[in-house]
Design a protein around this motif. Structure first.
Motif, PDB file in Angstrom:
ATOM      1  N   SER A 231       0.835  -1.210   0.000  1.00 31.52           N
ATOM      2  CA  SER A 231       0.000   0.000   0.000  1.00 31.52           C
ATOM      3  C   SER A 231       0.858   1.244   0.000  1.00 31.52           C
ATOM      4  O   SER A 231       0.604   2.192  -0.751  1.00 31.52           O
ATOM      5  CB  SER A 231      -0.906   0.030   1.233  1.00 31.52           C
ATOM      6  OG  SER A 231      -1.766  -1.070   1.241  1.00 31.52           O
TER       7      SER A 231
ATOM      8  N   PHE B 268      -9.392   2.163  -3.574  1.00 34.21           N
ATOM      9  CA  PHE B 268      -8.918   1.685  -2.276  1.00 34.21           C
ATOM     10  C   PHE B 268      -9.726   0.478  -1.794  1.00 34.21           C
ATOM     11  O   PHE B 268     -10.818   0.208  -2.285  1.00 34.21           O
ATOM     12  CB  PHE B 268      -9.070   2.786  -1.224  1.00 34.21           C
ATOM     13  CG  PHE B 268      -8.340   4.057  -1.548  1.00 34.21           C
ATOM     14  CD1 PHE B 268      -7.121   4.331  -0.970  1.00 34.21           C
ATOM     15  CD2 PHE B 268      -8.887   4.992  -2.415  1.00 34.21           C
ATOM     16  CE1 PHE B 268      -6.456   5.517  -1.239  1.00 34.21           C
ATOM     17  CE2 PHE B 268      -8.233   6.172  -2.699  1.00 34.21           C
ATOM     18  CZ  PHE B 268      -7.015   6.435  -2.108  1.00 34.21           C
TER      19      PHE B 268
ATOM     20  N   ASP C 288      -5.751  -1.075  -4.836  1.00 33.27           N
ATOM     21  CA  ASP C 288      -5.167  -1.569  -3.582  1.00 33.27           C
ATOM     22  C   ASP C 288      -6.145  -2.496  -2.868  1.00 33.27           C
ATOM     23  O   ASP C 288      -7.020  -2.040  -2.145  1.00 33.27           O
ATOM     24  CB  ASP C 288      -4.773  -0.398  -2.671  1.00 33.27           C
ATOM     25  CG  ASP C 288      -3.954  -0.861  -1.465  1.00 33.27           C
ATOM     26  OD1 ASP C 288      -3.667  -2.076  -1.376  1.00 33.27           O
ATOM     27  OD2 ASP C 288      -3.610  -0.018  -0.627  1.00 33.27           O
TER      28      ASP C 288
ATOM     29  N   ARG D 189       0.785   4.123  -2.891  1.00 32.45           N
ATOM     30  CA  ARG D 189       0.369   5.465  -2.475  1.00 32.45           C
ATOM     31  C   ARG D 189       1.451   6.500  -2.786  1.00 32.45           C
ATOM     32  O   ARG D 189       1.145   7.677  -2.985  1.00 32.45           O
ATOM     33  CB  ARG D 189       0.013   5.480  -0.989  1.00 32.45           C
ATOM     34  CG  ARG D 189      -1.318   4.738  -0.713  1.00 32.45           C
ATOM     35  CD  ARG D 189      -1.400   4.287   0.734  1.00 32.45           C
ATOM     36  NE  ARG D 189      -1.276   5.415   1.628  1.00 32.45           N
ATOM     37  CZ  ARG D 189      -2.305   6.178   1.988  1.00 32.45           C
ATOM     38  NH1 ARG D 189      -3.509   5.900   1.542  1.00 32.45           N
ATOM     39  NH2 ARG D 189      -2.122   7.193   2.787  1.00 32.45           N
TER      40      ARG D 189
END
Ligand SMILES: Nc1ncnc2c1ncn2[C@@H]1O[C@H](COP(=O)(O)OP(=O)(O)O)[C@@H](O)[C@H]1O
Ligand SMILES: [Mg+2]
Lengths: 229, 220, 246
Positions: C45, C87, C165, C49
């Motif tokens: 993650s 997400f 993700d 990001r």
């Protein structure tokens, strides 16, 4: 105007008198808080019990103290205790009683809110290992509720301290009442003294409340950060 | 005279006090919301200098009692030539106090918007202002409603402190009457009922409003 | 040779003292699908990001379409409309209807006219089978439906790169397939460039042109998709696949 106003504080015993007044204020707040917080925890726990009548009575108690302004509460007790109930107490005891009952009302709501927000499985796991109700509250629910509601409780403390400013209304010799007397006695000599006397009282309250609310805020922030990952 | 007669005779005076309490509360609450919103926006957008000034104001206002604030306005400022009448002092004092409470209420709402919401907003390319306008403010206002409601009730009750600077609102009316006629039971009863008439319906309405916004906006 | 969409060089990421990502290097060509795999906590993650500026990095560079990103908030904000991200927590905006959720980016960020954007949005909604929900609020949707809308919302900006993700990790099992199918279709039909973090190994095997295997913040191997699942190069990857019951 030969005299600068700030010197009013150093004239005679003025400063000592002001701190004496502050001591009275703090004493009343402290006793009321100790009594009120303890009573509040007990009432809060009782409000999570299944008995409906008990819950109703305690809820009405809370709502009464929520609806009636504290100034009015002070006068209610100040006039009604001696007249209707024949109880003659000095004003500072009346004030202590009122603040304690008010604190208890607010605290009961904080405690109840915290207790019912402890996850159900915590309660069930406690029961599953054979705790009785008293043990369940003592070892599982109250400790979790306390840490959950510490910031709210500290904020309640700061509110009670601010509310002590109302003591002068029922003639308790608190810091503000002393301040007024100092202002009156020195008005001729220090026409701007009033600014400094009320100024120092302002600072006194701030010096007590600011650290407390800073602490509460920091705790809340930490918890928010933890909750947000 | 019977209690009932005493009460009846005092009603016109109480009515005046009642109206004044409502009117001063109304102005104080509106003013507080405006001041609070401004402070909160300054903080949210991190406006240099002004946001620091707002932060200092909020701490001073929140951590001192209204009574002392009023004494300052009413007794201390005139020695430097700012003489205001009592009612104006009352309103200014109430706004000075309430502004910080409202600011904290709004801040709490804005801070309460989930971090993931802000990130998704960023992920579709929203600017900071767009993020505020379409994501943080709509949700944050909703979240702040319970705190604002509690502040409204709180500020109305605080108007009772105006009695110390002799504004003839409800509490002052009652205390004056008690001073003149020594009938504390009757006048205190009317006084409590006066506040109950304002605060009970209001808190019911605010609770309903809270339920509605909570139901209306969330559940994602 | 295909155009290079994104290139990462010597990327390092710290959280205070914790060194989370170590010297990350890779690049992705247009149309390529990269599965980013690795145990929980390995930094997947955090890495993706970093690729759209949601996390700052302390060292190294990200190059997008040949231009090295100067990592200021302003630059990232402009780039994010070209880099879609979805997400795990399908965060639709609860205060907006489904359609307004989707139109927010195209209309407010890209200044498309509402009509144009709406036509495009409705086409996308048709593709994911949710056209009839355009005027409802997110709370009325199931988790799987929300996640499909979240994908549409990201696609509505016409991104050149998509980051996913663990988009199915918090869905009920029966919802997973629908969402994965949308991603597969995106890879096949639209030739979308994407990085997919997932725990669904079958799915990863099916769509990945290449696998990046991450552990403790280091890329342990970069292997062609079909090969990684048959014959991973490192023992750690082998153990990982076994632990995933693959
Ligand atoms: N906000 C943060 N602050 C500090 N450490 C973090 C933060 N977010 C993630 N980490 C740490 O970074 C590491 C990688 O996390 P993450 O990227 O979420 O892994 P993955 O997505 O592969 O499960 C973990 O050790 C995690 O504890
Ligand atoms: Mg992850």
């Amino acid at each position: 105007m030969a005299h600068s106003g700030i010197n009013v504080l150093f004239e005679g015993r003025n400063l000592i008198r002001l701190f004496g007044g502050l001591w009275t204020t703090v004493e009343i707040a402290a006793v009321a808080l100790v009594l009120g917080l303890i009573l509040g925890v007990i009432l809060g726990v009782l409000r999570t019990f299944p008995n409906r009548l008990l819950r109703l009575v305690l809820r009405l108690y809370l709502e009464f103290f929520r609806i009636v302004p504290t100034v009015v509460l002070l006068f209610l007790f100040y006039y009604i205790l001696p007249k209707q109930l024949g109880v003659n107490m000095p004003a500072n005891q009346v004030a202590t009683l009122v603040f304690a009952l008010w604190t208890a009302a607010e605290m009961s709501d904080i405690v109840r809110g915290a207790l019912i927000s402890v996850p159900k499985h915590q309660r069930e796991s406690g029961m599953a290992i054979g705790l009785n109700r008293l043990q369940l509250y003592r070892y599982v629910l109250i400790p979790q509720a306390v840490s959950l509601e510490l910031p709210a409780t500290i904020n309640l403390v700061t509110r009670v301290i601010k509310t002590t400013s109302l003591l002068m209304l029922i003639s308790v010799m608190d810091v503000i009442n002393v301040g007024q007397q100092v202002v009156e006695a020195n008005n001729q000599k220090y026409p701007t003294g009033v600014f400094w006397v009320y100024g120092i009282i302002f600072v006194m309250y701030f010096a007590i409340d600011y650290p407390l609310s800073w602490w509460a805020k920091r705790m809340d922030k930490k918890r928010l950060e933890r909750a947000n990952g | 005279m019977s209690s009932w007669q005493i009460i009846q005779q005092s009603l016109p005076l109480f009515e005046k006090g009642f109206v004044l309490t409502l009117w001063l509360s109304f102005l104080g609450i509106i003013g507080s919301i405006i001041v609070g919103l401004i402070c909160s926006l300054l903080k949210y957008f991190r406006v240099p200098v002004l946001s620091q000034i707002a932060a200092v104001y909020v701490e001073i206002s929140r951590n001192t009692p209204l009574l002392v604030q009023l004494f300052f306005l009413y007794y201390a400022f005139p020695v430097f030539g700012f003489k205001l009448n009592a009612e104006l002092c009352g309103i200014i004092g109430l706004i000075f106090l309430g502004g910080s409470y409202m600011a904290e209420g709004f801040n709490g709402g804005f801070d309460g918007v989930a971090k993931t919401q802000v990130e998704t907003g960023k992920a579709i390319g929203l600017s900071r202002i767009q993020l505020a306008r379409y994501v943080v403010f709509p949700q944050g206002f909703t979240l702040s409603v319970p705190a604002l409601a509690a502040n409204i009730i709180f500020l109305i009750k605080e108007t009772s402190i105006f009695t110390v600077i002799a504004i003839p609102e409800l509490t002052n009316t009652a205390l004056d009457l008690i001073g003149m006629y020594y009938r504390s039971n009757e006048y205190l009863l009317v006084l409590v009922i006066g506040y109950a008439i304002i605060l009970i319906p209001l808190s019911i309405i605010l609770t309903l409003l809270e339920k509605r916004v909570r139901y209306g906006a969330f559940g994602n | 040779m295909a155009k290079q969409v994104i290139k990462v060089e010597h990327l390092e990421k710290y959280y205070q003292k914790d060194h989370i990502l170590h010297d990350i290097n890779f690049s992705i060509d247009q149309g390529e699908v990269v599965a980013l795999l690795g145990p929980s906590g390995s930094g997947k993650s955090t890495l993706i990001r970093c690729l759209n500026g949601l996390e700052p990095y302390q060292n190294g560079t990200v190059t997008f379409n040949g231009d090295q990103v100067v990592p200021t908030e302003k630059n990232w904000q402009k780039l994010r409309q070209k880099i879609g991200m979805v997400f795990q927590s399908y965060d639709l905006f609860p205060n907006l209807t489904v359609l307004d959720n989707i139109l927010l980016g195209p209309v407010k960020v890209q200044k498309q006219s509402r009509e144009t954007a709406k036509a495009a949005a409705e086409k996308l909604l048709d593709q994911v089978g949710l056209r009839e929900y355009e005027n409802v609020y997110p709370r009325q949707l199931s988790g799987g439906q929300k996640q499909r809308i979240a994908i549409v919302r990201a696609l509505a900006l016409n991104p050149e790169l998509m980051l996913f993700d663990e988009v199915t990790a918090s869905l009920d099992p029966e919802m997973v397939r629908g969402v994965l199918n949308i991603i597969s279709k995106l890879a096949q039909d639209s030739d979308m460039t994407m990085i997919v973090v997932t725990h669904e190994m079958n799915f990863a095997q099916q769509i990945a042109d290449r696998v990046l295997f991450l552990e403790d913040g280091k890329i342990l191997e970069q292997t062609k998709g079909d090969q990684f699942f048959k014959q991973p190069q490192t023992d750690r990857a082998k153990e990982f696949l076994e632990s995933m019951d693959f």
